[in-house]
Write an enzyme that holds these catalytic residues in place. Structure first.
Site, mmCIF file in Angstrom:
data_model
loop_
_atom_site.group_PDB
_atom_site.id
_atom_site.type_symbol
_atom_site.label_atom_id
_atom_site.label_comp_id
_atom_site.label_asym_id
_atom_site.label_seq_id
_atom_site.Cartn_x
_atom_site.Cartn_y
_atom_site.Cartn_z
ATOM 1 N N THR A 116 12.602 -17.111 115.939
ATOM 2 C CA THR A 116 13.657 -18.269 116.409
ATOM 3 C C THR A 116 13.615 -18.388 117.805
ATOM 4 O O THR A 116 13.387 -17.298 118.693
ATOM 5 C CB THR A 116 15.064 -17.498 116.011
ATOM 6 O OG1 THR A 116 15.514 -16.451 116.704
ATOM 7 C CG2 THR A 116 15.222 -17.476 114.679
ATOM 8 N N ASP A 117 14.278 -19.338 118.318
ATOM 9 C CA ASP A 117 14.495 -19.449 119.804
ATOM 10 C C ASP A 117 15.909 -18.397 119.996
ATOM 11 O O ASP A 117 16.465 -18.100 118.888
ATOM 12 C CB ASP A 117 15.112 -20.944 120.435
ATOM 13 C CG ASP A 117 14.959 -21.098 121.972
ATOM 14 O OD1 ASP A 117 14.847 -19.968 122.426
ATOM 15 O OD2 ASP A 117 14.548 -22.061 122.349
ATOM 16 N N TRP A 118 16.110 -18.092 121.262
ATOM 17 C CA TRP A 118 17.077 -16.959 121.311
ATOM 18 C C TRP A 118 18.650 -17.349 120.861
ATOM 19 O O TRP A 118 19.032 -18.392 121.463
ATOM 20 C CB TRP A 118 17.016 -16.584 122.699
ATOM 21 C CG TRP A 118 15.991 -15.539 122.894
ATOM 22 C CD1 TRP A 118 16.375 -14.309 123.896
ATOM 23 C CD2 TRP A 118 14.848 -15.277 122.376
ATOM 24 N NE1 TRP A 118 15.197 -13.523 123.871
ATOM 25 C CE2 TRP A 118 14.149 -14.032 123.149
ATOM 26 C CE3 TRP A 118 13.962 -15.955 121.784
ATOM 27 C CZ2 TRP A 118 12.793 -13.596 122.733
ATOM 28 C CZ3 TRP A 118 12.632 -15.590 121.354
ATOM 29 C CH2 TRP A 118 12.207 -14.293 122.029
#
Length: 717
Positions: A238-240
């Protein structure tokens, strides 16, 4: 692999799929590489070490200073991605990737969170500098080259942000509504090219929703398209802090959740590890799905330096990498206008205007920020190259900057350790000052600067997309003072994305677009001004005449004050596909870029054989300077049942350095499959006569040929 997974408890498996929390923040332990973006959990009893992930679109982003340590841990600041794309040279971009990969490895980083290859849908996206182009072919080829370079050093590259992450406004929640045709032909195509050509270890899913579902929770995107259709065999992260439901994420094929402990910054979120364990125990999530992701992650981690026990040196070859940064920037400089002003002769006395000569912008903020050993400012670059700059004027600028930065509204502030410098008014000299300066100098150089970054989009306002009143006033004042004396005026654009130029370009004699060229910016500017570098960069994006001409008029969505949904009404007509199809005149078209020399094209041959269109032609340097040319191959499809853009880029080639009168025979091969359009079910190449258009930009076509597809060709996804 099976044996290792069988030895793991459920808790250990789940921990492998979730990060440790943002290292060094919110009470989380620091990474072993301070400043790294994330880290995985180690499982010591099974000999599985933690892996370190660091940002890196323009250089490895780690902290240069460590507590109790006098040593510095600087990393090279390379040109931003848009400038790398402006080189149109995959070989140079692969060199940059290899240099970043070596720095990552020697600083203990296992996976570099780059490249970012989202499409420049709109010039106001705050992170466009991190992305390559408005065109998926150019984006994909640049990204593939970068990935190959990074991974040649034994560390992983991570393609991001998958997909349609084309704005920063409300990026955590915005619902991107886009047709499947536009998705496949524009927004997915670059990722597909990079996945198939370069085999990245990791893909990062985007923050936004895609047609109602978070990208990190989207099975169609992460499993059907990425894995089943394209054959991706790494893991998805995932993106953060992206998405909402860790169970849905893992089910969809998002294998790792970063940075972990999202509840620390996203109110209402729960602990991902606890949620996944609970879901398995309650029967809402199969442990087989957990095992699937664990195997994918382990397969990649087994290739990392950490897993192999690599003893990193903390001593990358920064000297060699500085030369690569310079080379890449030199190939990405774009000459937009030149009415006999450049290159400068050695005896010119040069007056440099604009605070950007000292506060030169090397790159954008956010994950694209860098901490290099040095940054050569434009002024210092000119001094180093012995250009006769007006030192009295330079000192006036230095004092002005120093004085203004003391004022509260202009003080440099820090955000997560990164300096945020408010834009200074540029017009602080009087008409009389300008007249006096023009008397004692031969040429004026005016620096226009912009910076943007992660978390916010730019504005279609004065001081951003449009010049501020003070910038316009400065240009008018300098132009009048110098040109009435028969002296030239040069504008240098130190920017990350397009600005409006059409309304003021007649006030200057030359415009040099140097983007944000990293730590070597000043040297590259100076060497281009005096002709040691002959500009060979070409625009990877269209410069519109006015923001009202931009096709993505729905940006950044509705409601305007707090967008929740953005509809891609323009469909496939992004960038030059729109301007060329609907006859909208840009300020500077896609692919445009002048040179100090001239190139001629001739002797075109087009041959269709074995589903390959082979296009060959000669490029002659017909001028007086050695230079490189970017030859571009566009193809215009016949009218059929599917609506098509006027033309589309299908190939390109950058020549070697050609001496005056030297010729290079250029050969570009176009796969017939790349001519296909998506009809909602299949990829279709429609029968008919296709036009091959070879040129030096999308609007400067020099050669035309034809070939015929005898019958429709259909490819399933």
């Amino acid at each position: 692999m099976e044996e290792l997974v069988s030895k793991m408890s459920l808790e250990e498996k789940v921990k492998l799929l979730v990060g440790v929390g943002m290292p060094g923040l919110f009470g989380n332990p620091p990474s072993r590489v301070p400043g790294a973006a994330g880290e995985t959990h180690a499982i010591e009893r099974l000999g599985i070490p933690s892996a370190v992930l660091a940002d890196g679109p323009a250089g490895v982003r780690i902290l240069p200073k460590r507590e109790g340590d006098e040593k510095a841990y600087h990393a090279t600041a390379f040109p931003v991605a848009t400038m790398l794309a402006s080189t149109w040279n995959p070989e140079v971009v692969e060199k940059v990737g290899a240099a970043m990969g070596e720095e990552a490895r020697e600083y203990g980083v296992d996976i570099l969170l780059a490249p970012a290859l989202n499409i420049h849908r709109n010039p106001l996206c705050g992170r466009n500098f991190e992305y390559y182009s408005e065109d998926p072919l150019l984006s994909g080829e640049m990204a593939a080259a970068f990935v190959k370079g990074v991974q040649s050093q034994g560390v992983g590259a991570c393609l991001k942000h998958f997909v349609a992450n084309n704005q920063e406004t409300n990026r955590f929640v915005i619902d991107t509504i886009v047709s499947e045709r536009a998705l496949r032909e524009i927004y997915l195509r670059g990722f597909e090219i990079a996945v198939k050509k370069a085999k990245p270890w990791v893909v990062m899913s985007a923050y936004n929703k895609l047609n109602g579902e978070y990208c990190s929770e989207n099975w169609w995107l992460l499993t059907k398209v990425l894995r089943d259709e394209w054959g991706f065999d790494g893991f998805v992260v995932t993106d953060w802090y992206a998405g909402e439901d860790p169970v849905k994420q893992v089910e969809a094929g998002n294998d790792m959740i970063m940075p972990g402990k999202a509840y620390q910054v996203r109110p209402g979120r729960k602990d991902e590890i606890e949620e996944l364990i609970k879901a398995v125990r309650e029967g809402r999530l199969s442990e087989e799905i957990i095992d699937r992701s664990v195997k994918r992650v382990l397969k990649v981690l087994a290739r990392t330096p950490a897993f192999k026990g690599y003893k990193y040196s903390n001593q990358p070859d920064l000297e060699a990498h500085a030369k690569i940064a310079y080379e890449a920037a030199a190939e990405g400089v774009i000459l937009l206008k030149n009415d006999g002003a450049l290159p400068l002769s050695g005896d010119h006395k040069v007056a440099v205007f604009g605070t950007g000569q000292i506060e030169t912008v090397r790159g954008g903020t956010g994950s694209g920020w860098t901490y290099p050993r040095y940054v050569i400012s434009i002024l210092d670059g000119m001094r180093e190259r012995k250009i006769k700059v007006d030192e009295k004027l330079a000192e006036l600028h230095r004092r002005y900057i120093e004085e203004m930065r003391q004022k509260e509204e202009y003080k440099i502030r820090t955000f997560f350790g990164q300096p945020i410098a408010p834009r200074l008014p540029q017009d602080f000299l009087s008409v009389e000052d300008a007249e006096e300066i023009a008397e004692r100098n031969n040429v004026a150089v005016i620096v226009i600067s912009r910076i943007s970054g992660e978390g916010a989009d730019r504005k279609a306002e004065e001081g951003d997309f449009y010049l501020a009143k003070d910038e316009r006033s400065l240009i008018e004042k300098v132009s009048r003072a110098f040109r009435t004396r028969g002296k030239k005026v040069v504008a240098v654009l130190n920017i990350g994305a397009p600005i409006e130029v059409a309304s003021w370009r007649d006030l200057v004699d030359a415009i040099l677009l140097v983007w944000q060229a990293g730590q070597e910016t000043g040297r590259v500017v100076a060497d281009t001004l005096i002709g040691l570098i002959n500009p060979s960069g070409k625009l990877p994006v269209t410069f519109p005449k006015d923001y009202a001409d931009v096709p993505s008029w729905t940006f950044p969505g509705e409601p305007r004050d707090n967008p929740q949904r953005v509809v891609y009404e323009e469909g496939i007509y992004v960038g030059y596909r729109y301007y060329d199809t609907f006859g909208v005149e840009p300020a500077y078209e896609f692919g445009f870029g002048l040179s100090y020399t001239k190139f001629e094209y001739y002797n075109l041959h087009v041959n269709l054989e074995n589903n390959k269109v082979k296009v060959s032609f000669d490029v002659l340097n017909a001028g007086d300077y050695a230079g490189k040319e970017v030859a571009q191959v566009y193809i215009k499809a016949p009218k059929g049942r599917l609506e098509k853009p006027f033309q589309e880029l299908k190939g390109f080639h950058k020549t070697k350095l050609l001496k005056p009168s030297e010729v290079e025979r250029v050969e570009v091969e176009v796969d017939v499959r790349s001519l296909a359009s998506f009809d909602g079910r299949n990829w279709v190449v429609e029968k008919g006569e296709y036009e091959v258009r070879v040129g030096t930009s999308s609007r400067d076509i020099r050669l035309m040929g034809k070939f015929t597809i005898e019958q429709d060709i259909v490819y399933p996804p």
